[in-house]
Scaffold this motif. Structure first.
Motif, PDB file in Angstrom:
ATOM      1  N   THR A  48      -2.483  -5.113   5.041  1.00 32.94           N
ATOM      2  CA  THR A  48      -1.300  -5.195   4.175  1.00 32.94           C
ATOM      3  C   THR A  48      -0.490  -6.422   4.589  1.00 32.94           C
ATOM      4  OG1 THR A  48      -0.052  -3.662   5.596  1.00 32.94           O
ATOM      5  CG2 THR A  48      -1.244  -2.724   3.729  1.00 32.94           C
ATOM      6  N   THR A  52      -4.694  -0.727   5.602  1.00 29.74           N
ATOM      7  CA  THR A  52      -5.028   0.448   4.793  1.00 29.74           C
ATOM      8  C   THR A  52      -6.238   1.155   5.391  1.00 29.74           C
ATOM      9  OG1 THR A  52      -4.241  -0.730   2.832  1.00 29.74           O
ATOM     10  CG2 THR A  52      -5.585   1.228   2.461  1.00 29.74           C
ATOM     11  N   GLN A  94      -3.405  -2.196  -4.829  1.00 30.52           N
ATOM     12  CA  GLN A  94      -2.761  -2.899  -3.717  1.00 30.52           C
ATOM     13  C   GLN A  94      -2.708  -4.391  -3.991  1.00 30.52           C
ATOM     14  OE1 GLN A  94      -4.204  -1.907   0.243  1.00 30.52           O
ATOM     15  NE2 GLN A  94      -3.513  -3.864   1.069  1.00 30.52           N
ATOM     16  N   ALA A 122       0.836  -1.202   0.000  1.00 33.08           N
ATOM     17  CA  ALA A 122       0.000   0.000   0.000  1.00 33.08           C
ATOM     18  C   ALA A 122       0.869   1.251   0.000  1.00 33.08           C
ATOM     19  CB  ALA A 122      -0.929   0.006   1.208  1.00 33.08           C
TER      20      ALA A 122
END
Length: 448
Positions: free
Chosen positions: A117, A229, A250, A46
């Protein structure tokens, strides 16, 4: 010592601070501002890797221009989001919770965590390290000492919980210095603090450079830690197409990392100044960080479990997690429900066995692929064979015998137990094993 300190200061100076990396919006385009932490390398899908590969710009097209803002920690990203100056950001679990709680103080500042992430279910993304020649051998030895950490971070949480588990009062028995990671690293190097508790990639960097050794592997705590995120709710409502495009990008970065982990590590290294070997320790196949986007029930529970600690240190009064955690945007991202795709596979060419969960990995200088090792003993044999053949080992990785945390083979403590060679990240863990004899890495390679 002075030369090593100067070198570390040069690196931390190069990596420190906030950098506005984008340009002003071009005429006729809408600006999207993304806050990220280039050195927190389990957010690269990200942030750093996403930016370097241009995945977001490709997904958005010419209607938008992206401004990238790089920070050391999540706190300034949250401050900028509350001010409406950052639209989408990424940070660790504790900063995420603080972000959500602050956002819920006003309808105009609400935020949502929309994806994960990187994560580690045992907490190994956070580590306590000391100087290589420090007399400190266990957490109890920190009584009366000064320890550096970033207060309110997951690394701070690790320190407090681990000290309590060891019978040490983190408020009365230890003095905590609230420092940014680069400052704490320098303080450890200069001897101004006895230990440093930090998140990726600082512990791995210091150990790889020979400037620290691990006192406590976060995996011993067995408390999940994650990064994710976050988006401003007002922005997401007004620009759902941008949020979807970000998550698609992403996912692009995640799949790139899965399919080309060495190249991904080298790209992140080029962007951050970190050694690629350190990046790959965390982000490679079987790495300490697992990259997958779903907000699973296990990770949601981990966030819930973090709340009491943050309340106890006075940085969080309360948060409506159900309102903050929102994975609905992922439904528009094909493939985002995939599990970890970076798992070591194949057959060990030295031992002739398929790799198992305790597999190791060797990265040879000048080679574009790595070599799997079925187990730690096979890895040692592979290192020995490589030396005889004149192949230079760039990095060798093995999982800790107790926690499974992946670490550098040459920075691990080895135990020779019968016909087995067992690696441990800390001296204390090797001693607690209680069998065999503790030997150096060089002795282990020679005896393999």
């Amino acid at each position: 010592m002075r030369a090593r300190l100067a070198s570390l200061l040069a690196l931390t100076t190069a990596l420190a601070g906030c950098t506005v990396a984008g340009n002003a919006a071009e005429d006729g385009t809408e600006r999207v501002v993304v806050g990220y932490q280039s050195k927190t390398i389990n957010t690269v899908t990200a942030g750093t890797l996403l930016r370097a590969q241009g995945f977001l710009e490709k997904r958005l097209g010419k209607k938008y221009s992206v401004v990238w803002q790089d920070y050391d920690t999540g706190a300034p990203i949250t401050a900028q989001m509350m001010a409406g100056k950052i639209d989408i950001g990424s940070m660790g679990d504790y900063p995420l919770l603080i972000n959500g709680a602050r956002g819920q103080q006003s309808e105009q500042t609400r935020t949502k965590m929309i994806a994960v992430t990187g994560y580690n279910l045992r907490g190994a993304l956070n580590t306590v390290v000391v100087a290589p020649d420090s007399p400190i051998r266990q957490l109890a030895d920190l009584r009366g000492k000064v320890v550096s950490t970033s207060v309110g971070s997951a690394a701070h949480g690790l320190l407090v919980q681990a000290l309590r588990k060891a019978g040490v009062d983190p408020e009365k028995d230890v003095k905590v210095e609230n420092q940014q990671p680069p400052i704490g690293a320098s303080a450890l190097q200069s001897g101004n603090v006895a230990a440093l508790s930090q998140f990726v990639a600082w512990p791995g960097l210091l150990v790889q450079r020979g400037d620290a050794r691990v006192l406590y592997d976060g995996g011993e705590l067995n408390v999940a830690t994650l990064h994710g995120t976050v988006v401003r709710q007002q922005y997401a409502t007004a620009h759902p197409d941008v949020v979807t495009a970000f998550l698609q990008a992403q996912q692009d970065a995640t799949e790139f990392l899965w399919k080309q982990p060495l190249r991904a590590a080298e790209i992140v290294a080029e962007q951050t100044g970190l050694p690629a070997e350190v990046v790959y320790l965390y982000n490679g196949a079987n790495g300490i960080a697992t990259f997958a986007m779903p907000l699973t029930a296990e990770l949601r529970q981990a966030m819930q479990n973090d709340v009491p600690f943050l309340k106890s240190i006075g940085v969080l009064q309360g948060i409506d997690l159900n309102a903050f955690l929102d994975d609905s945007y992922l439904s528009g991202v094909p493939g985002s429900d995939a599990a970890n795709g970076a798992v070591l596979t194949g057959t060990d060419p030295v031992c002739g066995k398929p790799v198992q969960k305790d597999a190791g990995e060797l990265w040879f200088t000048g080679e574009e692929t790595t070599q799997p090792a079925a187990d730690p003993s096979c890895l040692l044999r592979a290192v020995k064979a490589a030396k005889r053949a004149g192949r230079q080992v760039r990095a060798a990785y093995v999982p800790d015998t107790t926690t499974g945390t992946r670490w550098f083979a040459d920075r691990s403590v080895w135990v020779h137990d019968g016909d087995r060679f067992l690696p441990f990240i800390t001296q204390g863990a090797a001693q607690r094993y209680g069998k065999g004899s503790i030997i150096t890495y060089e002795q282990a390679v020679a005896a393999a």
